[in-house]
Design an enzyme around this catalytic site. Structure first.
Site, short mmCIF file in Angstrom:
data_model
loop_
_atom_site.label_atom_id
_atom_site.label_comp_id
_atom_site.label_asym_id
_atom_site.label_seq_id
_atom_site.Cartn_x
_atom_site.Cartn_y
_atom_site.Cartn_z
N GLU A 178 -2.44 -2.64 -7.72
CA GLU A 178 -3.61 -2.87 -6.87
C GLU A 178 -3.99 -1.54 -6.23
OE1 GLU A 178 -3.97 -3.06 -3.16
OE2 GLU A 178 -2.11 -1.91 -3.06
N HIS B 115 -4.92 -5.53 -0.84
CA HIS B 115 -5.84 -5.33 0.28
C HIS B 115 -6.92 -6.41 0.29
CE1 HIS B 115 -3.99 -1.34 -0.22
NE2 HIS B 115 -4.34 -1.08 1.03
N SER C 226 0.84 -1.18 0.00
CA SER C 226 0.00 0.00 0.00
C SER C 226 0.89 1.25 0.00
CB SER C 226 -0.98 -0.03 1.18
OG SER C 226 -2.02 0.91 1.03
#
Length: 309
Positions: A213, A279, A116
């Site tokens: 992502e 995630h 992330s």
């Protein structure tokens, strides 16, 4: 694109440092994560500021200088074999210019784990230090605590990386067929776009197999970010694309899939979706900076070498 130096694998008794370079941690999740990692036979130490929160910007774990100092100290400590990030969130880009990369280069190569917001650190460490890193769970979150699959994936990669040479998640889907060979790069789409044109961010994905992502993004914003990567030429020469999770991205999987085909299929390179990183529960740990072959028809990534030496 040149492969990065692979850090040594971990062994029982190694020291690992836990830092919070981005968002603040929840105390009980951090404590549970530390217990799990200690259960792997590792000596776990925490950065001095890992439990802090910025006094006026509560989405940050302490002020920028302190977060940077914890990461700097962990990486330059010759006794530390790995640096595990406690959380993503926000703030990694803010600390990049506070890191002393000359000092970081003098430190021994070691493992960096996170995803992330940690994408900003993966990019900087690849470019400035030439070291391979691991796109894996941030440990003081639901993506690690009480997630036995994610824990097992990370542990196997850290201690027995030769057992994770072929990645073939069952939910993977061929979007554009074919095979590609290149260096694994990328991570979070928002972070890659946020770094465009800034120091210590990659100027091109050429020669790379790109991981992408994101989470909690509207489809129109995902479209704008992909279009930005296309219009800047950043995607020119990319060898292949591997898509992870798009959790809570509106309006849902089918339209996200349609968008990916619309934006990425014209590149004429292999594209695989649903590859199980990002995630989502039970996320894969995927190395960055190592060479691999993407077989989009077989829906596999085959590493040329184990993630760690």
């Amino acid at each position: 694109m040149t492969p990065a130096v692979r850090p040594p694998r971990l062994r029982p008794g190694d020291r690992v440092s836990v830092v919070a370079p981005c968002g603040p941690v929840t105390a009980d999740r951090l404590d549970a994560a530390l217990d799990t990692v200690r259960g792997w036979g590792l000596d776990v130490v925490c950065g001095a500021h890992v439990r802090e929160r910025h006094p006026t910007l509560p989405y940050l774990a302490g002020d920028d200088a302190d977060r940077a100092a914890d990461l700097q100290e962990a990486w330059t400590d010759p006794g530390t074999a790995a640096v595990l990030c406690a959380r993503g969130g926000d703030g990694a880009h803010r600390i990049l210019d506070l890191l002393d990369f000359d000092a970081l280069r003098r430190g021994p190569a070691k493992v960096l784990v996170g995803f992330s917001d940690i994408t900003a650190l993966h990019e900087a460490f690849a470019l400035e230090l030439g070291v391979a890193t691991l796109h894996g769970p941030v440990i003081a979150t639901q993506y690690f605590v009480d997630d036995e699959v994610a824990q097992s994936e990370l542990r196997a990669t850290l201690f027995e990386p030769e057992t994770r040479r072929t990645l073939a998640p069952p939910a993977a889907e061929t979007l554009v067929g074919g095979t590609a060979h290149g260096v694994l790069i990328g991570g979070n789409l928002s972070l890659l776009c946020g770094g465009l044109g800034t120091p210590r961010s990659r100027s091109s994905a050429a020669g790379g197999i790109l991981l992408l992502e994101d989470v909690q993004e509207d489809i129109s914003r995902i479209d704008r970010m992909l279009t930005q990567l296309l219009r800047t030429g950043w995607l020119r020469g990319v060898a292949g694309v591997v898509l992870g999770s798009w959790t809570d991205c509106d309006p849902g999987p089918e339209q996200i899939r349609a968008l990916m085909l619309d934006r990425l299929a014209p590149l004429g390179v292999p594209v695989v979706g649903g590859f199980g990183f990002g995630h989502l529960p039970g996320q894969l740990t995927v190395p960055l900076g190592v060479t691999a072959t993407l077989d989009a028809d077989a829906r596999t990534l085959r590493l040329d070498e184990p993630a760690l030496a």
